[in-house]
Write an enzyme that holds these catalytic residues in place. Sequence first.
Site, short mmCIF file in Angstrom:
data_model
loop_
_atom_site.label_atom_id
_atom_site.label_comp_id
_atom_site.label_asym_id
_atom_site.label_seq_id
_atom_site.Cartn_x
_atom_site.Cartn_y
_atom_site.Cartn_z
N TYR A 52 0.86 -1.19 0.00
CA TYR A 52 0.00 0.00 0.00
C TYR A 52 0.88 1.23 0.00
O TYR A 52 1.82 1.33 0.80
CB TYR A 52 -0.91 0.04 1.24
N GLU A 54 -0.55 4.74 -0.55
CA GLU A 54 -1.42 5.90 -0.78
C GLU A 54 -0.63 7.18 -0.62
O GLU A 54 0.18 7.31 0.31
CB GLU A 54 -2.60 5.88 0.19
N ASP A 197 -6.03 13.69 -25.50
CA ASP A 197 -6.00 12.29 -25.10
C ASP A 197 -5.28 11.52 -26.20
O ASP A 197 -5.85 11.27 -27.26
CB ASP A 197 -7.44 11.80 -24.92
N THR A 223 -2.98 6.08 -22.42
CA THR A 223 -2.89 4.73 -21.87
C THR A 223 -1.43 4.34 -22.03
O THR A 223 -0.70 4.94 -22.83
CB THR A 223 -3.75 3.73 -22.65
N LYS A 226 -1.23 0.65 -25.26
CA LYS A 226 -1.56 0.57 -26.69
C LYS A 226 -0.27 0.70 -27.51
O LYS A 226 0.55 -0.19 -27.42
CB LYS A 226 -2.63 1.61 -27.02
N ARG A 232 -0.99 -2.52 -18.88
CA ARG A 232 -2.32 -1.91 -18.98
C ARG A 232 -2.44 -0.81 -17.91
O ARG A 232 -2.31 -1.10 -16.71
CB ARG A 232 -3.37 -3.00 -18.77
C1 PLP Z 1 -8.38 3.25 -25.14
C2 PLP Z 1 -8.71 4.68 -24.96
C3 PLP Z 1 -9.01 5.20 -23.69
C4 PLP Z 1 -9.33 4.35 -22.47
O1 PLP Z 1 -8.42 3.50 -22.02
P1 PLP Z 1 -8.85 2.30 -21.01
O2 PLP Z 1 -7.53 1.95 -20.43
O3 PLP Z 1 -9.47 1.26 -21.86
O4 PLP Z 1 -9.78 2.86 -20.01
C5 PLP Z 1 -9.21 6.56 -23.57
N1 PLP Z 1 -9.10 7.36 -24.63
C6 PLP Z 1 -8.85 6.90 -25.87
C7 PLP Z 1 -8.77 7.87 -27.01
C8 PLP Z 1 -8.66 5.54 -26.08
O5 PLP Z 1 -8.45 5.09 -27.31
#
Ligand code: PLP
Length: 416
Positions: A52, A54, A197, A223, A226, A232
């Site tokens: 933990y 926090e 994003d 993320t 990807k 993840r």
């Molecule tokens: C995949 C994705 C997310 C979310 O990611 P998770 O880890 O699946 O919650 C947010 N924004 C965009 C543009 C994405 O492609």
Amino acid sequence: MGYAIETFDPEIFEAIQSELERETDHLEMIASENFTFPEVMEAMGSVFTNKYAEGYPYKRYYGGCEFADKVEQLAIDRACELFGCLYANVQPHSGSQANGAVYAALIKAGDKILGMDLSHGGHLTHGSKPSFSGKNYQSFTYGVELDGRINYDRVMDIAKIVRPNILVCGASAYAREIDFKKFREIADAVGAILFADIAHVAGLVVAAEHQSPFPHAHVVTTTTHKTLAGPRGGMIMTNDEDIAKKINSAIFPGLQGGPLVHVIAAKAVGFKHNLSSDWKLYANQVKANASKLAEVLISRGYDIVSGGTDNHLVLVSFLNKDFSGKDADAALGNAGITVNKNTVPGETRSPFVTSGIRIGSPALTRRGMKEKEFELVAHKIADVLDDINNSTLHAKIKEEMKKLARDFIIYTKPIY
Ligand SMILES: *Cc1c(COP(=O)(O)O)cnc(C)c1O
């Protein structure tokens, strides 16, 4: 490797073995997926899962955090070096959590979000109605034109009418470069915060194979699993000290409790890979492979949304065909090629059926495939689509694809 799980829990062990086999024998072309590094998995499976922590490095609510501090600080420092920014929060459990924290930190319930329409390539968390982002805030959308591209003048017009508190840019299914500089001009014209994003293109951004959101965006999320090929998880970055403080409080104690220190350790290991000179080669190959895919599909008479790609993915439109995205997704699945159905501009079918598919190059590129293999695979995709009801052909291609996949083994150990 002889993990105890083999004898203690054979059901889960077998499922893991089967998943490894599935990942090995199929051609993974879902644009949001990748194969992470064995070192990343080692960190994820480490003793840090017990801890933990926090709070933030050197300011914790628990004792015994000296090594967790070291890990999180390394992850932060590497993230800042990688993206060329001043502040990073590496605690978000996912991309969606990261996005939730951005809104929670910077706007109030009922404020206005302007983001890309889900059916045009945006993400659920950009203001889609079933998501918290569309429920807790007033959300408005912009989209792409029939040519599959964002028209920035049109986005400016919409922004002037909506006057959003936050303008969101970035997408999950958009094959063209996103112009963060233009988005900043729009945000400035209406007094909005610009939130980029880059979940999908982050791995290209860090290799300068896609424009960087810095210095244009006020706040950036991604993320890590990807195109970055890490564990993840999610992350938030900014150059603004005041925004950084608000983001930190929004993540903890605002939205999350204890951070996943094992995943943060894995993020740091992933970033070390992203910082290496090999990464530039990988990102460049990801783009070259996606371009080859688009080129072959166009030569075979398929309609590619926006006429090509600038990044890691290709959107194929079946608006002029008598089969749907769902049909194509299923037929390709039977041929050992995993893609996903996707809506396309001018969509006529329902979101569950759709008129397109999204095909990505990151995962197969991680396995070492280059233009030669992508050319072959693109022709096989066209063969399946040309003869969408021929299950004998699909089964034959599946065997061929399995052979090809096995020439590009990524995990050599029996289990991870
Ligand atoms: C995949 C994705 C997310 C979310 O990611 P998770 O880890 O699946 O919650 C947010 N924004 C965009 C543009 C994405 O492609």
